[in-house]
Design an enzyme around this catalytic site. Structure first.
Site, PDB file in Angstrom:
ATOM      1  N   HIS A   1      -4.745  -4.591  -0.293  1.00  0.00           N
ATOM      2  CA  HIS A   1      -4.371  -3.520  -1.233  1.00  0.00           C
ATOM      3  C   HIS A   1      -3.548  -4.029  -2.418  1.00  0.00           C
ATOM      4  O   HIS A   1      -3.977  -3.924  -3.543  1.00  0.00           O
ATOM      5  CB  HIS A   1      -3.633  -2.360  -0.544  1.00  0.00           C
ATOM      6  CG  HIS A   1      -4.474  -1.634   0.441  1.00  0.00           C
ATOM      7  ND1 HIS A   1      -5.444  -0.741   0.045  1.00  0.00           N
ATOM      8  CD2 HIS A   1      -4.527  -1.677   1.789  1.00  0.00           C
ATOM      9  CE1 HIS A   1      -6.056  -0.251   1.120  1.00  0.00           C
ATOM     10  NE2 HIS A   1      -5.522  -0.808   2.189  1.00  0.00           N
TER      11      HIS A   1
ATOM     12  N   GLU B   1       0.880  -1.182   0.000  1.00  0.00           N
ATOM     13  CA  GLU B   1       0.000   0.000   0.000  1.00  0.00           C
ATOM     14  C   GLU B   1       0.913   1.226   0.000  1.00  0.00           C
ATOM     15  O   GLU B   1       1.044   1.932   0.988  1.00  0.00           O
ATOM     16  CB  GLU B   1      -0.895  -0.016   1.262  1.00  0.00           C
ATOM     17  CG  GLU B   1      -1.937   1.097   1.312  1.00  0.00           C
ATOM     18  CD  GLU B   1      -2.710   1.140   2.641  1.00  0.00           C
ATOM     19  OE1 GLU B   1      -2.407   0.334   3.554  1.00  0.00           O
ATOM     20  OE2 GLU B   1      -3.603   1.988   2.766  1.00  0.00           O
TER      21      GLU B   1
HETATM   22 ZN   LIG Z   1      -6.831  -1.835   5.537  1.00  0.00          ZN
END
Ligand SMILES: [Zn+2]
Ligand SMILES: *[C@@H]1O[C@H](CO)[C@@H](O)[C@H](O)[C@H]1NC(C)=O
Ligand SMILES: *[C@@H]1O[C@H](CO)[C@@H](O)[C@H](O)[C@H]1NC(C)=O
Ligand SMILES: *[C@@H]1O[C@H](CO)[C@@H](O)[C@H](O)[C@H]1NC(C)=O
Ligand SMILES: *[C@@H]1O[C@H](CO)[C@@H](O)[C@H](O)[C@H]1NC(C)=O
Ligand SMILES: CC(=O)N[C@H]1CO[C@H](CO)[C@@H](O)[C@@H]1O
Length: 498
Positions: free
Chosen positions: A369, A344
């Site tokens: 992510h 992320e």
């Molecule tokens: Zn999260």
């Protein structure tokens, strides 16, 4: 006559060439489209009708945006258009559509400021109105330190000259939404600072045992209303407390989940259920992770039906990389499902970026992510080979300053390659989004191909169940129920109602 003949022969040869070229071109495009997420599904007649309606609205919106890019909302900050998208017909259709499961949400970020404001009207809530504002339920004035003094919330409200103003100020603590996001959030630092303060403020208030149990029940209700049938929720498992100050261990918090889930399932038997992912902070030392893993095993042992697995949370760039905990995480890799947040980040080649490698090597079932994944061709292959689900949270990524113009979100690469994407919403309450519809809408209208249609939406819903932690039998049952709901929706659908 001569002239006409020459003209004719040129004309035919052009057509001839053109035809071969056109065929090749069409074949390339259609072959490539079949590779996209949902691109190889076949629609029934009924689905075809719904799709026609959906795509008519989608094209209208996107054609307008193409001609007027200055009005294309999804290239701006989410806060500037989030109310506006509710007027979209595409949004309204997606809202009503069965969407399967949500697999990446953090408990305290699910219900938004309006819900939390209601909690502040409950009895026996004390408030410390200095910075940082603290909120705690108690029988008597809390003994915790406070730079000013603790008072009952009801007293604080009674004393103020303007309750509307007081509540407006209070509400600001329960949301990261602002009118001028470009000024307030110039970088990831500011967005994460405000985001972390949100958790700091709400966690003590919500950790009162009865409030906690009710909160999660209400969270499930909100998901169900957004046409979700199953949820996997991440929790740091805060210590719950009673009015008399009694504080419990984390195992009690886990059991509070089970209690709330069971009560919910009794009231809404059409729901499939919910499971817990224990997700403590990543900014800790190896000893702490060892203790966390032991707790995860204990919870799994105590409530296997309601336990999905383990993750580590917090701003990835600022926390510890997974690499630091490999020996500990390897020890329990056989017993625990891992659903690590990984990649992320916008920092290519950083340790955060490399978390993707460790998450995959440690056998993660899904990645949270995986935003940086397209920069790693070999890791993409591993994801496909090991069938690792990708929990993508588009709104979160834009609100937390990874990407602004959604057409540039890496999810488009996942879509193009039919990677096992599961759309999710991370902390929809904190940014006042719907439990999942907003994420579907922006992914469908901002990230996906213009040509992607109902088949993509269906595949996303199917993926969300397919990559869940449900056991095979429950998964099959869930898929059956989903298909029934889906077919029902198709049967009842009327384009004119939108
Ligand atoms: Zn999260
Ligand atoms: C869709 O239909 C085509 C052509 O009839 C067929 O080749 C293909 O296997 C079908 N796809 C699925 C996923 O059933
Ligand atoms: C807050 O409480 C009011 C009054 O009971 C209720 O109508 C409203 O739906 C509640 N709001 C939320 C977000 O729960
Ligand atoms: C109370 O505050 C609200 C919000 O700031 C404002 O709109 C309203 O005019 C105030 N009322 C009075 C009586 O001052
Ligand atoms: C569940 O199904 C998957 C794929 O169909 C299979 O690989 C796995 O062994 C099954 N697990 C169990 C416990 O049956
Ligand atoms: C920020 C932005 O561009 N907002 C636009 C969203 O779309 C509506 C309707 O096209 C416009 O009026 C807004 O200006």
């Amino acid at each position: 006559m001569m002239r006409l003949q020459i003209f004719f022969s040129i004309f035919t040869s052009v057509i001839c060439l053109d035809e071969t070229y056109q065929n090749k071109r069409a074949k390339l495009l259609s072959d490539e489209f079949k590779l996209t997420l949902g691109g190889s599904l076949n629609l029934t007649d009924k689905e075809g009708e719904v799709n026609k309606c959906l795509m008519q609205y989608k094209n209208k919106e996107l054609n307008y945006a193409f001609d007027h890019p200055e009005y294309y909302n999804l290239s701006h900050h989410f806060f500037t258009y989030k109310k506006k998208i509710r007027e979209s017909k595409v949004y309204q259709i997606i809202k009503d559509l069965p969407k399967g499961a949500v697999l990446h949400v953090h408990d305290m970020g699910i219900l938004g400021p309006d819900y939390l404001m209601n909690v502040t009207y409950m009895d026996k809530l004390y408030v410390c109105l200095s910075y940082p504002v603290q909120l705690r339920f108690a029988e008597k004035t809390p003994k915790l330190s406070c730079a000013s003094s603790w008072q009952l919330m009801s007293e604080a409200r009674r004393k103020t000259t303007n309750v509307t103003k007081f509540d407006l100020e209070l509400r600001k603590l329960f949301t990261i939404v602002v009118d001028n996001p470009d000024v307030v959030y110039p970088s990831i630092t500011q967005s994460w600072d405000v985001f972390m303060k949100y958790f700091l403020t709400v966690s003590q208030m919500l950790s009162h045992r009865p409030v906690w149990e009710q909160y999660f029940y209400d969270a499930l209700k909100k998901f169900r209303e957004d046409n979700i049938m199953y949820v996997e929720v991440r929790s740091i498992l805060p210590n719950l407390y009673e009015l008399d100050g009694t504080t419990y261990g984390q195992i009690v918090t886990a059991k509070a989940y089970r209690k709330a889930i069971n009560r919910f399932m009794k009231d809404y038997p059409d729901f499939i259920g919910a499971k817990l992912i224990y997700a403590p902070p990543r900014k800790v030392d190896t000893e702490a992770v060892k203790i966390d893993l032991d707790l995860a095993l204990e919870i799994k042992h105590n409530m296997p039906e309601h336990f999905a697995g383990f993750d580590l949370v917090g701003q990835e760039d600022k926390g510890k990389p997974l690499k630091d905990f490999v020996p500990q995480l390897e020890t329990t890799a056989k017993e625990l499902n891992y659903f690590f947040h990984a990649g992320e980040t916008d920092w290519y080649g950083s340790l955060t970026d490399e978390n993707l490698v460790d998450a995959i090597l440690l056998g993660a079932k899904r990645l949270g992510h995986a935003y940086a994944l397209p920069k790693h061709p070999l890791l993409m292959k591993e994801v496909i080979k090991n069938n690792i689900g990708l929990e993508v949270n588009v709104v979160s990524n834009t609100v937390l300053s990874l990407v602004r113009d959604l057409r540039n979100h890496p999810l488009s690469v996942f879509f193009a390659n039919d990677l096992p994407v599961v759309l999710s919403s991370d902390d929809p309450g904190a940014w006042e989004a719907d439990p999942i519809t907003d994420d579907f809408y922006v992914a469908f209208m901002g990230v996906a191909s213009k040509q992607s249609d109902l088949r993509m939406l269906k595949k996303l819903a199917l993926n969300s169940l397919e990559y869940s932690a449900l056991d095979n039998q429950s998964k099959n049952e869930a898929l059956k129920r989903f298909n029934r709901k889906w077919d029902e929706f198709m049967k009842k659908f009327k384009c004119s109602s939108y």
